[in-house]
Structures are given as structure tokens and as C-alpha cells.
Design a protein around this motif. Sequence first.
Motif, mmCIF file in Angstrom:
data_model
loop_
_atom_site.group_PDB
_atom_site.id
_atom_site.type_symbol
_atom_site.label_atom_id
_atom_site.label_comp_id
_atom_site.label_asym_id
_atom_site.label_seq_id
_atom_site.Cartn_x
_atom_site.Cartn_y
_atom_site.Cartn_z
ATOM 1 N N LYS A 46 0.879 -1.180 0.000
ATOM 2 C CA LYS A 46 0.000 0.000 0.000
ATOM 3 C C LYS A 46 0.905 1.216 0.000
ATOM 4 O O LYS A 46 1.772 1.356 0.861
ATOM 5 C CB LYS A 46 -0.846 0.014 1.263
ATOM 6 C CG LYS A 46 -1.705 -1.209 1.441
ATOM 7 C CD LYS A 46 -2.608 -0.980 2.639
ATOM 8 C CE LYS A 46 -2.807 -2.179 3.499
ATOM 9 N NZ LYS A 46 -3.125 -1.786 4.878
ATOM 10 N N THR A 47 0.666 2.093 -0.933
ATOM 11 C CA THR A 47 1.683 3.102 -1.203
ATOM 12 C C THR A 47 1.431 4.446 -0.528
ATOM 13 O O THR A 47 2.248 5.342 -0.635
ATOM 14 C CB THR A 47 1.790 3.325 -2.709
ATOM 15 O OG1 THR A 47 0.484 3.610 -3.200
ATOM 16 C CG2 THR A 47 2.337 2.102 -3.393
ATOM 17 N N MET A 73 7.758 -3.713 -8.582
ATOM 18 C CA MET A 73 7.543 -3.930 -10.010
ATOM 19 C C MET A 73 6.160 -4.486 -10.344
ATOM 20 O O MET A 73 5.808 -4.561 -11.515
ATOM 21 C CB MET A 73 8.580 -4.910 -10.564
ATOM 22 C CG MET A 73 9.974 -4.712 -10.071
ATOM 23 S SD MET A 73 10.620 -3.105 -10.504
ATOM 24 C CE MET A 73 12.365 -3.406 -10.260
ATOM 25 N N ALA A 74 5.404 -4.917 -9.347
ATOM 26 C CA ALA A 74 4.089 -5.478 -9.640
ATOM 27 C C ALA A 74 3.273 -4.442 -10.395
ATOM 28 O O ALA A 74 3.294 -3.261 -10.066
ATOM 29 C CB ALA A 74 3.385 -5.868 -8.348
ATOM 30 N N ALA A 75 2.580 -4.890 -11.433
ATOM 31 C CA ALA A 75 1.679 -4.066 -12.234
ATOM 32 C C ALA A 75 2.401 -3.101 -13.170
ATOM 33 O O ALA A 75 1.756 -2.425 -13.961
ATOM 34 C CB ALA A 75 0.697 -3.285 -11.356
ATOM 35 N N LEU A 76 3.721 -3.028 -13.121
ATOM 36 C CA LEU A 76 4.429 -2.101 -14.009
ATOM 37 C C LEU A 76 4.717 -2.742 -15.364
ATOM 38 O O LEU A 76 4.998 -3.926 -15.447
ATOM 39 C CB LEU A 76 5.755 -1.682 -13.375
ATOM 40 C CG LEU A 76 5.712 -0.684 -12.230
ATOM 41 C CD1 LEU A 76 7.117 -0.241 -11.891
ATOM 42 C CD2 LEU A 76 4.853 0.509 -12.578
ATOM 43 N N ASP A 77 4.682 -1.929 -16.420
ATOM 44 C CA ASP A 77 5.074 -2.442 -17.725
ATOM 45 C C ASP A 77 6.590 -2.347 -17.876
ATOM 46 O O ASP A 77 7.284 -1.778 -17.030
ATOM 47 C CB ASP A 77 4.346 -1.696 -18.847
ATOM 48 C CG ASP A 77 4.675 -0.232 -18.862
ATOM 49 O OD1 ASP A 77 5.594 0.185 -18.139
ATOM 50 O OD2 ASP A 77 4.010 0.510 -19.583
ATOM 51 N N SER A 78 7.097 -2.901 -18.960
ATOM 52 C CA SER A 78 8.555 -3.039 -19.071
ATOM 53 C C SER A 78 9.250 -1.679 -19.115
ATOM 54 O O SER A 78 10.364 -1.533 -18.603
ATOM 55 C CB SER A 78 8.912 -3.868 -20.302
ATOM 56 O OG SER A 78 8.252 -3.347 -21.428
ATOM 57 N N VAL A 79 8.621 -0.692 -19.724
ATOM 58 C CA VAL A 79 9.246 0.628 -19.800
ATOM 59 C C VAL A 79 9.450 1.211 -18.395
ATOM 60 O O VAL A 79 10.534 1.694 -18.051
ATOM 61 C CB VAL A 79 8.371 1.594 -20.640
ATOM 62 C CG1 VAL A 79 8.995 2.974 -20.657
ATOM 63 C CG2 VAL A 79 8.196 1.068 -22.036
ATOM 64 N N SER A 80 8.424 1.113 -17.557
ATOM 65 C CA SER A 80 8.578 1.678 -16.219
ATOM 66 C C SER A 80 9.535 0.864 -15.380
ATOM 67 O O SER A 80 10.234 1.412 -14.530
ATOM 68 C CB SER A 80 7.239 1.760 -15.489
ATOM 69 O OG SER A 80 6.170 1.691 -16.355
ATOM 70 N N LEU A 133 -0.815 4.113 -11.111
ATOM 71 C CA LEU A 133 -0.757 4.409 -9.689
ATOM 72 C C LEU A 133 0.603 4.046 -9.123
ATOM 73 O O LEU A 133 1.207 4.798 -8.349
ATOM 74 C CB LEU A 133 -1.840 3.592 -8.994
ATOM 75 C CG LEU A 133 -2.459 4.161 -7.749
ATOM 76 C CD1 LEU A 133 -3.113 5.470 -8.079
ATOM 77 C CD2 LEU A 133 -3.507 3.199 -7.217
ATOM 78 N N GLN A 134 1.081 2.879 -9.535
ATOM 79 C CA GLN A 134 2.375 2.425 -9.062
ATOM 80 C C GLN A 134 3.478 3.369 -9.555
ATOM 81 O O GLN A 134 4.424 3.669 -8.825
ATOM 82 C CB GLN A 134 2.601 0.994 -9.571
ATOM 83 C CG GLN A 134 3.778 0.276 -8.954
ATOM 84 C CD GLN A 134 3.530 -0.101 -7.499
ATOM 85 O OE1 GLN A 134 2.472 0.191 -6.937
ATOM 86 N NE2 GLN A 134 4.511 -0.702 -6.881
ATOM 87 N N ARG A 135 3.319 3.882 -10.759
ATOM 88 C CA ARG A 135 4.300 4.837 -11.283
ATOM 89 C C ARG A 135 4.358 6.081 -10.421
ATOM 90 O O ARG A 135 5.438 6.606 -10.127
ATOM 91 C CB ARG A 135 3.932 5.252 -12.709
ATOM 92 C CG ARG A 135 4.205 4.208 -13.752
ATOM 93 C CD ARG A 135 3.910 4.786 -15.126
ATOM 94 N NE ARG A 135 4.027 3.773 -16.152
ATOM 95 C CZ ARG A 135 3.909 4.025 -17.439
ATOM 96 N NH1 ARG A 135 3.664 5.250 -17.854
ATOM 97 N NH2 ARG A 135 4.029 3.062 -18.324
ATOM 98 N N VAL A 136 3.182 6.553 -10.017
ATOM 99 C CA VAL A 136 3.153 7.749 -9.179
ATOM 100 C C VAL A 136 3.899 7.488 -7.878
ATOM 101 O O VAL A 136 4.763 8.260 -7.462
ATOM 102 C CB VAL A 136 1.702 8.171 -8.875
ATOM 103 C CG1 VAL A 136 1.683 9.342 -7.912
ATOM 104 C CG2 VAL A 136 0.968 8.528 -10.130
ATOM 105 N N ALA A 137 3.603 6.344 -7.256
ATOM 106 C CA ALA A 137 4.235 6.045 -5.976
ATOM 107 C C ALA A 137 5.747 5.964 -6.120
ATOM 108 O O ALA A 137 6.489 6.461 -5.268
ATOM 109 C CB ALA A 137 3.682 4.735 -5.423
ATOM 110 N N LEU A 138 6.191 5.360 -7.213
ATOM 111 C CA LEU A 138 7.624 5.151 -7.369
ATOM 112 C C LEU A 138 8.365 6.409 -7.806
ATOM 113 O O LEU A 138 9.594 6.446 -7.759
ATOM 114 C CB LEU A 138 7.883 4.000 -8.340
ATOM 115 C CG LEU A 138 7.458 2.634 -7.806
ATOM 116 C CD1 LEU A 138 7.572 1.575 -8.878
ATOM 117 C CD2 LEU A 138 8.298 2.250 -6.602
#
Lengths: 254, 230, 230, 215, 215
Positions: free
Chosen positions: D91-92, D167-174, D145-150
Amino acid sequence: MRKLGRKWRWFHRMGSPRWFYEITGGWLPWLIPLAFSLLAIGLFWGLFLAPPDARQGQSYRIIFVHVPASFLALVGYYVLAIAGAVGLIWRIKMSFILMKAAAPIGAALTFIALFTGAIWGKPTWGTYWVWDARITSMLILLFLYLGVMALQRALVSTDTAFKASAILALVGTVNIPIIYKSVDWWYTLHQPATLKLTSSSTMHIEMLQPLFFMICGFYLFYMLVLILFARLEILQREKSSRWVRSLVSEDCVI
Amino acid sequence: MSNIARSTHPGLMAYVRRDVSLSIRSNSGAYAPLLFFCMVCTLVPISISPNPQKLAELAPGIIWIMALLASLLSIERIFVFDYEDGSLEQMLIAPNMMAFPVLGKIIAHWLVTGLPLTFLSPAIGLMFALPNNAYGPMILSLAAGTAYLSLVGAVIASLTVSLGRGGFLISLLAVPLYMPILVFGTSTVTYAVAKMPWSAPLATMGAMLAIALVLCPLLASWALRVTNGG
Amino acid sequence: MSNIARSTHPGLMAYVRRDVSLSIRSNSGAYAPLLFFCMVCTLVPISISPNPQKLAELAPGIIWIMALLASLLSIERIFVFDYEDGSLEQMLIAPNMMAFPVLGKIIAHWLVTGLPLTFLSPAIGLMFALPNNAYGPMILSLAAGTAYLSLVGAVIASLTVSLGRGGFLISLLAVPLYMPILVFGTSTVTYAVAKMPWSAPLATMGAMLAIALVLCPLLASWALRVTNGG
Amino acid sequence: MVFPLPNDFLLEADDVSYVRDDMIIFEDVKLSLSEGEIVHITGPNGCGKTTLIKILTTIITPTRGAVYYKGRSASDVRYQYLSDLLYIGHKTGIKSSLNAEENLLWMAAADGIEDNRIVLDALSMMGFDSGLCHRPCGQLSAGQLQRVALSRLVFTEKHIWFLDEPMAALDSVSIKAVNQCIASHLERNGAVLITSHQPIDFHPVRKFELTNWCL
Amino acid sequence: MVFPLPNDFLLEADDVSYVRDDMIIFEDVKLSLSEGEIVHITGPNGCGKTTLIKILTTIITPTRGAVYYKGRSASDVRYQYLSDLLYIGHKTGIKSSLNAEENLLWMAAADGIEDNRIVLDALSMMGFDSGLCHRPCGQLSAGQLQRVALSRLVFTEKHIWFLDEPMAALDSVSIKAVNQCIASHLERNGAVLITSHQPIDFHPVRKFELTNWCL
Ligand code: HEM
Ligand SMILES: Nc1ncnc2c1ncn2[C@@H]1O[C@H](COP(=O)(O)OP(=O)(O)OP(=O)(O)O)[C@@H](O)[C@H]1O
Ligand SMILES: Nc1ncnc2c1ncn2[C@@H]1O[C@H](COP(=O)(O)OP(=O)(O)OP(=O)(O)O)[C@@H](O)[C@H]1O
Ligand SMILES: [Mg+2]
Ligand SMILES: [Mg+2]
């Protein structure tokens, strides 16, 4: 898509926001002066020319705002609910836009009715507020309006917001007569009718005439504001479409 | 294979059983709205007046308001947990009329809220010195009235489900719709206290309940579809 | 590097600002407990009696009970959203005394619940035909009393935070603690109505508030640590 | 232990055990982390990776054992330790009613950063489309959402990073962007403790295998 | 379209477009799925994979276009279609106050299965430790929870599976178990539509790339 009959084509064209925007653009030059002149005449007549009331003196003159506002507050809910129902059944976007526009106007009118009534209550009843059947159901009406507005605002996705608040408006419509009946019945149960709104039949003809002007003026004013609110909403919703962009580049004002 | 799945899909009763057992399992337990009802009723003598005569006068109204609040505040949760954990999506793609599961959930809500509250109301009435002849009508009116509250409240809850714990928004939307039943409910009891015939308001409540029983599950399932993007 | 981070970590006022703006942003808006208060107050004349004299008698108690409920039902959310989205864990590992953020959140809760409710109470008083001389004491007692409710409620909320929406459990735990303030609050107003000196109960409330202001943030932050496994 | 351990590890877990509801989650875990090092905690589902990270960040108190920060007990130098660590968990801590920029600004304030230019740069470095900036985070997809948190990783000045399945839910670019962040953090002598079920491609990554005690 | 399309695809999306808040998520997506086929939907974060799956499962109504099931509009044969599909999304529908067995029994009832032997077997096939069975699901780790949800795949009799990032949070052992389930489903002529940011290792997997319209 199935071929539509002529009548239906008209019906759906009417559902197009652009069509609405263009056609009402032609009405505005008539509607604005008419509404305001009726209001001006009614107000001047009511406030200065009409004779003072035998029992209430000058304070009764608030009737010229109070009664039209109360009247249109009630009418406004039916506009809201019918627009919502049409939108839900025939999936007409324009109808939803009208519904959204009708809610704040109705709430404002209801508030005016309550406010003027409360002000009027002080000289006539000696108190600002009394839990009379009519007043209570008016308060509930205000809550219904506020509910539709709040739901509309809270749901972020516009389509969902339209449909959901239309469902709410429909449920509210079913309830309005029940609310009115129940509250009426509740009042007569608990308390003898000591305080009663003066019935219109006792009203003097010279008071009725300006009141009639005010009611007509309020009607037109209601239409005017509804149209303006709807036009604003259309511009906002269709801001990325070509016709709105060309409108804006022509520096048109609503 | 599809036919088997269709015919055996959890129906109304399965949802009733599931929801009742879920709320018994949940942390606050099924007795929660009941506790709330009791707690809040005890506030009244403390803050208004401990005088039995005054309390007797207030009793029908207070009991009814508190029942309404207990129902209102718990109805919010009828769909919101399902929305958050994804069960609602599964309900939306279940191969049967959605009104049945929805009705099942409404019935479950009434079973854990309205019904125990109805059974408990005589105790509160006793504490409030309610006259003897009012108990019957009070129980009947609460039983029918809380069912109506659950039904109408479910429609509102389904409209606000995607707002998360909309919290108080639900009270703005629901209270105006709850008003008529409150009027009839309290009238039933006060008529009984005043030894007047109390069948008229009770019958009206019954009629309203019957209509709501048909319409509300349909409206609520429609609203759930809409608020989920359908 | 660590020193910079330490000194600039969001403190009390930052949390107040954040929480107030969060509840303004939230779907039901900051006016939500206020709406609840109004809605529920309108139920009273409908279900009990529209008679102004009777209403005036009930007014202090009813207004206080409803204010208590509005505060109670919204305090649940003071930490639960933070718990669910992980902000609470971030708060637990913030390099400063946790009591400050917690106090910030409590103040924010009061600002969106108790304070607007206090400002609105004269309107309700008017509708309930409260005598003129009672308005001042009512406002003072509500302002101090709701602050106390927020403080004590926060401790309970932090104990139940890991239960998710404990919902009604919180009311079971909080109501007994709320009782004293309810008694003093209503006595302040009823004394004023009866033209008796009302400063004694109000002063007691002030003293209780002062103690709560010191103890409750500490207790709440301790409870938060414990319920999160610390 | 009475005396601080005589070593220079940035972080050290010394015989940490955790028992939850009479069930041993893990026992006598020894783990150390130096500057410039990345440790990848692996293990099957439910072996206690998340629990271990929470113990290391002092959120959870271990049943036995202690955590040392620069050779001193973390509970003794608590504020100093806390102001040096960054934790991004399952939970971020993102508020769904605020938009990405507002959320990050709040988190940046913990690092003493008040500049929204920095925050916007971080977002775009994580591949977060600036067109989404005005939308509340509740309306973002799982990966967005995960991108924002990271994005915190881009501007944070904290020394020790704890990342629980970033890395969960992230695509390869992110994922590439995150890896880049971690790499430059390691170069600047930072330390990273990461859990992930996907392989992590740094060459000097040290694996730390948690075995499943429950079974 | 008035007449059903003259083809034999199990599932077909015909020029489906979706507009959310005046933002085009995707436009004119054409997608088909036959028996025994697996389609892997790929694309960057936020391109609309989850939205597309929800449209295909009729949860979301598309702005334009339609979904066809066995050549007939899915809204016409709604119940028939719904009783033939299984959807496991980001949110899995697991109740945190029930334990794994109770949760699965409820889900199994949708397939007409009332036998708790079958359910327990499914759990152990997904590597879910039977010692955890008595615990409410709210107390499970992220991966354990996902294992419970995916146990449905073992016993379900539905024809078309929609899996939205089923592998997130799973360890390699469970990923193998899921892959096995999918393989045997495909052998039995089932169809699978899956999104995942991790590569999927079946040889005849058809990739379907969604481009990011928003950008
Ligand atoms: C807050 C308090 C009040 C509210 C909410 C209220 C509301 C209403 C409403 C809903 C109507 C009906 C409009 C229509 O159907 O045409 C109405 C009409 C009227 N009200 Fe009020 N009223 C209030 C106070 C008063 C007071 C204090 C007076 C004067 C003593 C008053 C005098 C009238 C009159 C004369 C009419 C027109 C009578 C009729 O057409 O039946 N009202 N008011
Ligand atoms: N509830 C919502 N309201 C408004 N917009 C949304 C909502 N959910 C998603 N979106 C937007 O719709 C687009 C598609 O979202 P979706 O969840 O389908 O993406 P996705 O392909 O599944 O991404 P991911 O790989 O991150 O899971 C995104 O740009 C997202 O911001
Ligand atoms: N809130 C809780 N209450 C009780 N037990 C819990 C709780 N959370 C986790 N557990 C148990 O503790 C053990 C460790 O959980 P943890 O979340 O640390 O595992 P993990 O290694 O992170 O797993 P994953 O790879 O699935 O994320 C698991 O067996 C789990 O069932
Ligand atoms: Mg974990
Ligand atoms: Mg997705």
C-alpha cells in the motif's frame, strides 16, 4: 443503425447539444427582454401601486416574490424529473444536460421561497419558523434538490453521474406526493390548524394582477436561466468538438 | 454445461444466508446496529429528561428516529464492501436476474438490523415508560417500517457505491425518502397511545412496503449496473 | 542530509491543512457531518411534535445528541482511510513525535465537524424555538464539547483502526466516554434556558477539554503503533 | 545485547524472529546491508518478506532480536534512523482524491522539498503522462498508480530504500525507469532492500532467501 | 448491425470504442477468440487492458461497437454468455472475513459445485497450505490471497476465461501451477484471454497489442 422514422429523426436531432445550442441562441434576444420587463412591471406594480393589505399592512408585499418562487420551485422538480426520465429512456444527452441545469435553479428557488417565507413569518406569525405541513415539505424538497446536485457532483464520470442522478430524481418524484400527503396528514394530526396561509380566494383583485405578472415573469426567467445554464454545460462538455472551437475562435459569448 | 451453471447459480436465499453470516463474522458482529440503537436510546434520558411522563411522550418518536438512524447508518455497507473487494463485479456477471441477489442482500440487511431492533424495542419502550397498549402497534410498525427503510436505502446505497464510504452523502439522499415512513410509523404508535384506531397508518405502511418490495430491488440493481459503468 | 529531512518533516499545521483539504475534496465534501446534523434534526419535529413549546423544551438535548452523533459517526474515518491506503504506515515511520500529526488530524476533524456544526446550531435553535438567552451558552458549549468529542473519539478510532470499518463497534466504545460531556453540555444550555448561572458546567467542560488536549493525542498515537504491530 | 556491535554495516538485523498468533513466521534471521549494496529478498508466497521489511522499518516490533542502524540499536537512534529510510510497500500511501502532483508534493515535503518543478520532473521521468496530472489518483490504472508512488525514488534523499514488490503491475518501460533510479542510487552509495517475484537484473545483487517456516 | 455475423468465433469484439470523460481510451478495437486459443493482451500501463476486459465481460458498456458470443450479440444472449464466462480481475471478490475454503465454496456454487472436497483439492493444487485454511483471508499475504482466488481455475467449468494480471504477486511455483491450469483448459477446447506484464510461456499464444490512445 435502424432507419429512423421522420418523427424520430427530429426527436434525436433535438437531443443533439449543438442543435439545442443553435436554436436557443435565436430565442435569447426575445427571452431576455421579455422576462426582465415582466419582472420589472410586476415588481413595480406590486411594491408601489398595489394597495396595502387590510390586516398585514405593507409586509404582505413579500408575496410577490414568495409565491412565484414557491410555485416554480415545485414546477422545477417536475422539470428535473421529466428531463431525467427522458434521458434514461431515450438516451438523450441533451435531456441530461437540462436535468443537471435544473437542479441548482430549483434549489435556489426553493431556498428563496423558504427565506422569504421565514422573513414574512416574523411579522405575521411572530416567529421565523414553524413546522407547518407545507413548509416542512418545502424543506424536504430543498433536500431532494441538494441530493441530486451532490450526487451529480460526487460521481466523477459524467455519464454515470447523469444516469445515477436521473434515477435519484425519479425515485424522488415517486416520493413527492407521498411526502406531501404524509406531512399534511401528520400536521393535521398533531396540531389544530391555528396558523394557516391566507388562502388566495380572499386576495384582492388588485393584488392578484401584479402577482400574475410576477408569476409569468418568474416562469420566463426560469426558462432563461435554465437555457443559459444548459448552454454553459454544453460548451464545457463539447469543448473539444469542432463546432465549439470555431465558436470560441469567433469570439462569441454565450 | 452452461445450463447447469445457470440453474445452480446462487439465488436469493443463498445471498441471504451469505450476507447474514458475513455480518455475524464481521468484527463488530451482527449485533452492531442493535448496540448502536441501545446506546443512543440511553442518551435521551440523560440529555433531555429522566422524567417518566415526558419520556413516555417522547418514546414513539425517539424509538423511531433511532431505528431509522440505525438502519440508515448500516445500509451504507450493504454494497460497499462488495464493491471494494470485487464481489460486486462477480454479481454483475452472474447469469441471473440481478434483482434477486440484490433482494437477498436487502433481506439479509433487514434480518440483522430491522428485525433484531424490532424485537428489542419493547425493552426500550419499557425503559421509556411506554403505555402497555402501544407495544403491539410499535412492534408491527417497526417490523414493516424497517423493511421499507432497508429497501429504499438499498437504492440510495447502490447510487453512491462507487464513492467509497460516501458516508454522510447517503444520509442527505436517503432521509427525505425516509420521511413518509417515519410519519406513518410514529403515528401508528401515538394513535395507539391515544387509544385511537391505528390500523390506517399501519395499512398505509403495508401498502408502501409492498410497492417498495417490487420496485426497489429492480431500481437498485439498475443503479448498480450504472454506477459500475454499464 | 538526515537533519534537513528531520526539521522539515510535515508537522502539526501541515496535517491540519492536508486533512481539511482532503475532506473538502472527498466526495461527500466537508459539509457532510453538517448535512447529517441538519437532516437528523428535521426528523425530530416530524416524529415527536411540531409544537414550538415542546420543541423548545427538547431543543438543548436534541441538538446535543445530534452533534454527538455527527461527531461520533465521522470520527471513525479519521484514521481508517490512512490505514487502508498505507499513509498510516508512512506516518508511523515519520521522523518526529507521532502525537503532532495525530493532533493535527484531530484538529482537522474538529474544523470540519465540530466547528461548522457549532456555527450552524443557532439556525437549528431558531427552528426549534429556543429562547434567545440560550444561544450564547449553546455555541460555547458546543465549541468546547465537540472538540472534546473529537479528541476522545480519536483514541477510540485508533484502537479500532485495524478492524476496518468497525462501524458500530466504535459507538459501543465511545458512547460511554462521551456521556459526561453530554451531561455538562446539555446542562449548560438548559441552565441558560432556565435563567440559572451556566458557567459552572461550562467551566467543567473547559477543564475536561484541557486534560483531553494533552492526553488524547499521546494515547491515540500509542494505540496506533500498537494496533499496527509495533 | 548491551554494547553496540562493532561493525560498519548501514543496517543489520540480528537474529530477528517473529511469531504471530503462536505461528513462527521466521526465526533468527540475520541480514546486513552496506552502503552501495542491493539485497533482493526472495522466497515463496507467505514466507514473511513483507513482515521482515516492516520489522526493519520499525513498523512492527520483532518478537526477538533487534535491528541496528550504523551499529547502534535502531530504537535508540530512532529519529535519526527514520529520517534516513524510505519505505514503499504494497500500500503506497497515495490518496485517491488527490491528483498525482499533490500526492507527490506531500511526500516530497518529508524530504524537505517544496518545489513542484522537481515533482513534475520526477513524474515524467517515471513515464507518467503529464496529461493525467489533473486527475485524482483514484481514476488511474493499477500501473499508473504504481508509477506515481515510485516517482518518489527520483527525488528522495533518503539513504536506505525498502521496496516491497515495486515492479508489480508495471510495464517493461517503467521497470526500466525504476531500475535506473536504483542504479543511480547505488552509485551514490545508497542501499536498497527489495522484494520481488520477478528477477532483478543488476549484476552485484545479493539474494537473501527466506525459507517458509510455516510449512 | 441487424444480422449476426456469419462466423464461428467463440467471442468477438467488433469495432469497440470506449470514451471516458471525453477521453478516448481506445477506438475500433477488433478482437476475436476461438476455442482452444489463448490471447495475451499487452500494452503499456493505462492503455485500457482492464477496461477492454470489463467491456468484453459486459460489466462496462462500450461507447460504440458490440461484443459477439458465438456470432450473436452478447446482449441478446446475455445469460447464456454470462454462464459461460469466468472473470478474475484485479479485485478478486474474496471476503476477508471468510477463510479460503468458505470463499471458494461460494464461488464454486456458481459452477454448481457444492462439494468441499473439490475445493480443498483445488487449493492444494495451487500450492495453498492446508494449515492456513482456518484463517480468515484478511490475514493472508498478497500472494497467498492470489492463490486462493486462482484456485477457481482448477474446478471451474466455464468456457471462456478472462484473467486480468493473474500472475501479479505470485511466486514462481504458483505461476507454474496457473500455467498448468491454463494449458489443460486449452486442451479441453477452452479459451483464455489474459493480460500480464510478465511474459507468458505457451507456444501458440497470440499477442494482441493495445496502443496507448491517450497519449
Ligand atoms: C418558510 C416559510 C414558508 C414556506 C416554505 C412557504 C411555502 C409556500 C408554498 C410551497 C406555497 C405554494 C405555492 C403554490 O403552490 O402556488 C406558498 C404559498 C403562499 N404562501 Fe407561503 N411559505 C412560507 C411562509 C409563508 C408566510 C409566513 C406567509 C404569510 C403569512 C405565507 C403566505 C403564502 C401565501 C399567501 C401563499 C399563496 C397561497 C396559495 O396560493 O395557496 N407563506 N408558500
Ligand atoms: N475509474 C476510472 N475513472 C476514470 N478513468 C479511469 C478509471 N479507471 C481507469 N481510467 C483510465 O482509463 C485508462 C485505461 O485504464 P485501464 O485500467 O484499463 O488500464 P490498463 O491497461 O489495465 O493499465 P494497467 O496496465 O496499469 O493495469 C487509463 O488511462 C486510466 O487512467
Ligand atoms: N495481518 C495478518 N495477520 C495474521 N497473519 C498474517 C497477517 N499478514 C500476514 N500474515 C501471515 O504471515 C505470513 C507472512 O506474511 P507476509 O505478508 O510477510 O508474506 P510475504 O512473504 O510478503 O508473501 P507474499 O510473497 O505473498 O507477499 C504469512 O503466512 C501470512 O499468512
Ligand atoms: Mg508481501
Ligand atoms: Mg489493468
